[in-house]
Design a protein around this motif. Structure first.
Motif, PDB file in Angstrom:
ATOM      1  N   MET A  28       0.824  -1.206   0.000  1.00 27.77           N
ATOM      2  CA  MET A  28       0.000   0.000   0.000  1.00 27.77           C
ATOM      3  C   MET A  28       0.861   1.260   0.000  1.00 27.77           C
ATOM      4  N   ASN A  29       2.008   1.227   0.688  1.00 31.72           N
ATOM      5  CA  ASN A  29       2.918   2.378   0.655  1.00 31.72           C
ATOM      6  C   ASN A  29       3.383   2.656  -0.771  1.00 31.72           C
ATOM      7  N   SER A  30       3.742   1.621  -1.492  1.00 38.62           N
ATOM      8  CA  SER A  30       4.204   1.791  -2.872  1.00 38.62           C
ATOM      9  C   SER A  30       3.078   2.281  -3.777  1.00 38.62           C
ATOM     10  N   LEU A  31       1.915   1.679  -3.651  1.00 34.75           N
ATOM     11  CA  LEU A  31       0.778   2.104  -4.481  1.00 34.75           C
ATOM     12  C   LEU A  31       0.325   3.519  -4.128  1.00 34.75           C
ATOM     13  N   GLY A  32       0.395   3.880  -2.864  1.00 33.59           N
ATOM     14  CA  GLY A  32       0.019   5.234  -2.448  1.00 33.59           C
ATOM     15  C   GLY A  32       0.932   6.292  -3.038  1.00 33.59           C
ATOM     16  N   ALA A  33       2.232   6.011  -3.060  1.00 32.94           N
ATOM     17  CA  ALA A  33       3.182   6.953  -3.655  1.00 32.94           C
ATOM     18  C   ALA A  33       2.927   7.100  -5.150  1.00 32.94           C
ATOM     19  N   LEU A  34       2.667   5.989  -5.820  1.00 30.48           N
ATOM     20  CA  LEU A  34       2.371   6.031  -7.250  1.00 30.48           C
ATOM     21  C   LEU A  34       1.082   6.806  -7.517  1.00 30.48           C
ATOM     22  N   ALA A  35       0.034   6.492  -6.760  1.00 28.74           N
ATOM     23  CA  ALA A  35      -1.247   7.185  -6.954  1.00 28.74           C
ATOM     24  C   ALA A  35      -1.117   8.675  -6.650  1.00 28.74           C
ATOM     25  N   GLY A  36      -0.366   9.017  -5.601  1.00 26.18           N
ATOM     26  CA  GLY A  36      -0.164  10.427  -5.272  1.00 26.18           C
ATOM     27  C   GLY A  36       0.551  11.173  -6.381  1.00 26.18           C
ATOM     28  N   GLY A  37       1.569  10.563  -6.953  1.00 24.35           N
ATOM     29  CA  GLY A  37       2.282  11.204  -8.050  1.00 24.35           C
ATOM     30  C   GLY A  37       1.406  11.390  -9.277  1.00 24.35           C
ATOM     31  N   LEU A  38       0.631  10.366  -9.598  1.00 24.40           N
ATOM     32  CA  LEU A  38      -0.282  10.477 -10.743  1.00 24.40           C
ATOM     33  C   LEU A  38      -1.348  11.545 -10.501  1.00 24.40           C
ATOM     34  N   LEU A  39      -1.867  11.595  -9.277  1.00 27.79           N
ATOM     35  CA  LEU A  39      -2.884  12.597  -8.952  1.00 27.79           C
ATOM     36  C   LEU A  39      -2.309  14.003  -9.031  1.00 27.79           C
ATOM     37  N   LEU A  40      -1.104  14.192  -8.488  1.00 24.88           N
ATOM     38  CA  LEU A  40      -0.469  15.515  -8.565  1.00 24.88           C
ATOM     39  C   LEU A  40      -0.214  15.935 -10.007  1.00 24.88           C
ATOM     40  N   ALA A  41       0.217  15.006 -10.835  1.00 23.81           N
ATOM     41  CA  ALA A  41       0.488  15.331 -12.236  1.00 23.81           C
ATOM     42  C   ALA A  41      -0.799  15.665 -12.987  1.00 23.81           C
ATOM     43  N   ALA A  42      -1.876  14.964 -12.670  1.00 26.00           N
ATOM     44  CA  ALA A  42      -3.126  15.161 -13.409  1.00 26.00           C
ATOM     45  C   ALA A  42      -3.944  16.345 -12.902  1.00 26.00           C
ATOM     46  N   ALA A  43      -3.989  16.552 -11.589  1.00 27.64           N
ATOM     47  CA  ALA A  43      -4.902  17.550 -11.036  1.00 27.64           C
ATOM     48  C   ALA A  43      -4.217  18.768 -10.434  1.00 27.64           C
ATOM     49  N   GLY A  44      -2.932  18.700 -10.187  1.00 28.75           N
ATOM     50  CA  GLY A  44      -2.245  19.824  -9.555  1.00 28.75           C
ATOM     51  C   GLY A  44      -2.291  19.709  -8.030  1.00 28.75           C
ATOM     52  N   THR A  45      -1.497  20.534  -7.393  1.00 23.09           N
ATOM     53  CA  THR A  45      -1.340  20.445  -5.947  1.00 23.09           C
ATOM     54  C   THR A  45      -2.622  20.787  -5.185  1.00 23.09           C
ATOM     55  N   TYR A  46      -3.218  21.915  -5.490  1.00 23.27           N
ATOM     56  CA  TYR A  46      -4.384  22.389  -4.740  1.00 23.27           C
ATOM     57  C   TYR A  46      -5.541  21.390  -4.812  1.00 23.27           C
ATOM     58  N   ARG A  47      -5.883  20.957  -6.003  1.00 23.71           N
ATOM     59  CA  ARG A  47      -6.992  20.008  -6.162  1.00 23.71           C
ATOM     60  C   ARG A  47      -6.667  18.648  -5.551  1.00 23.71           C
ATOM     61  N   SER A  48      -5.402  18.237  -5.642  1.00 23.98           N
ATOM     62  CA  SER A  48      -5.004  16.956  -5.040  1.00 23.98           C
ATOM     63  C   SER A  48      -5.175  16.981  -3.529  1.00 23.98           C
ATOM     64  N   VAL A  49      -4.727  18.057  -2.897  1.00 22.20           N
ATOM     65  CA  VAL A  49      -4.855  18.174  -1.440  1.00 22.20           C
ATOM     66  C   VAL A  49      -6.325  18.207  -1.034  1.00 22.20           C
ATOM     67  N   LEU A  50      -7.136  18.958  -1.746  1.00 19.66           N
ATOM     68  CA  LEU A  50      -8.566  19.007  -1.436  1.00 19.66           C
ATOM     69  C   LEU A  50      -9.226  17.644  -1.634  1.00 19.66           C
ATOM     70  N   GLY A  51      -8.867  16.957  -2.694  1.00 21.56           N
ATOM     71  CA  GLY A  51      -9.445  15.638  -2.953  1.00 21.56           C
ATOM     72  C   GLY A  51      -9.063  14.618  -1.895  1.00 21.56           C
ATOM     73  N   VAL A  52      -7.800  14.614  -1.494  1.00 15.03           N
ATOM     74  CA  VAL A  52      -7.355  13.674  -0.466  1.00 15.03           C
ATOM     75  C   VAL A  52      -8.001  14.010   0.878  1.00 15.03           C
ATOM     76  N   ALA A  53      -8.107  15.297   1.193  1.00 12.37           N
ATOM     77  CA  ALA A  53      -8.759  15.698   2.443  1.00 12.37           C
ATOM     78  C   ALA A  53     -10.225  15.283   2.456  1.00 12.37           C
ATOM     79  N   ALA A  54     -10.905  15.453   1.339  1.00  9.09           N
ATOM     80  CA  ALA A  54     -12.308  15.047   1.259  1.00  9.09           C
ATOM     81  C   ALA A  54     -12.445  13.531   1.402  1.00  9.09           C
ATOM     82  N   ALA A  55     -11.568  12.778   0.752  1.00 10.75           N
ATOM     83  CA  ALA A  55     -11.618  11.319   0.854  1.00 10.75           C
ATOM     84  C   ALA A  55     -11.371  10.867   2.291  1.00 10.75           C
ATOM     85  N   MET A  56     -10.422  11.493   2.981  1.00 15.29           N
ATOM     86  CA  MET A  56     -10.143  11.133   4.367  1.00 15.29           C
ATOM     87  C   MET A  56     -11.324  11.475   5.275  1.00 15.29           C
ATOM     88  N   ALA A  57     -11.982  12.592   5.025  1.00 14.14           N
ATOM     89  CA  ALA A  57     -13.147  12.966   5.819  1.00 14.14           C
ATOM     90  C   ALA A  57     -14.281  11.959   5.627  1.00 14.14           C
TER      91      ALA A  57
END
Length: 79
Positions: A28-57
């Motif tokens: 999961m650590n490896s997949l999380g790093a990969l998914a985070g990198g792909l998300l940052l590349a596709a959506a940018g920093t601001y949207r990625s942080v908001l999306g991850v925060a919403a998912a965690m909530a």
């Protein structure tokens, strides 16, 4: 989570259970790093942080609403 796992797993299976938890956690650590990198590349920093925060909530609210999670430890409080 570790305490619950130790309580519910038979003594003779503790080593195997810990190995599985370690393997899944490492994967999961490896997949999380990969998914985070792909998300940052596709959506940018601001949207990625908001999306991850919403998912965690949402996950936190689901955990709070789950009867199995809410009842964990109830046997210690009762007796």
């Amino acid at each position: 989570m570790w305490v619950h796992q130790v309580r519910v797993t038979p003594d003779e299976m503790q080593g195997r259970a810990m190995s599985v938890f370690g393997l899944v956690g490492s994967g999961m650590n490896s997949l999380g790093a990969l998914a985070g990198g792909l998300l940052l590349a596709a959506a940018g920093t601001y949207r990625s942080v908001l999306g991850v925060a919403a998912a965690m909530a949402v996950l936190a609210l689901v955990a709070l609403a789950t009867p199995a999670v809410r009842s964990m430890g109830a046997e210690e409080r009762q007796g």
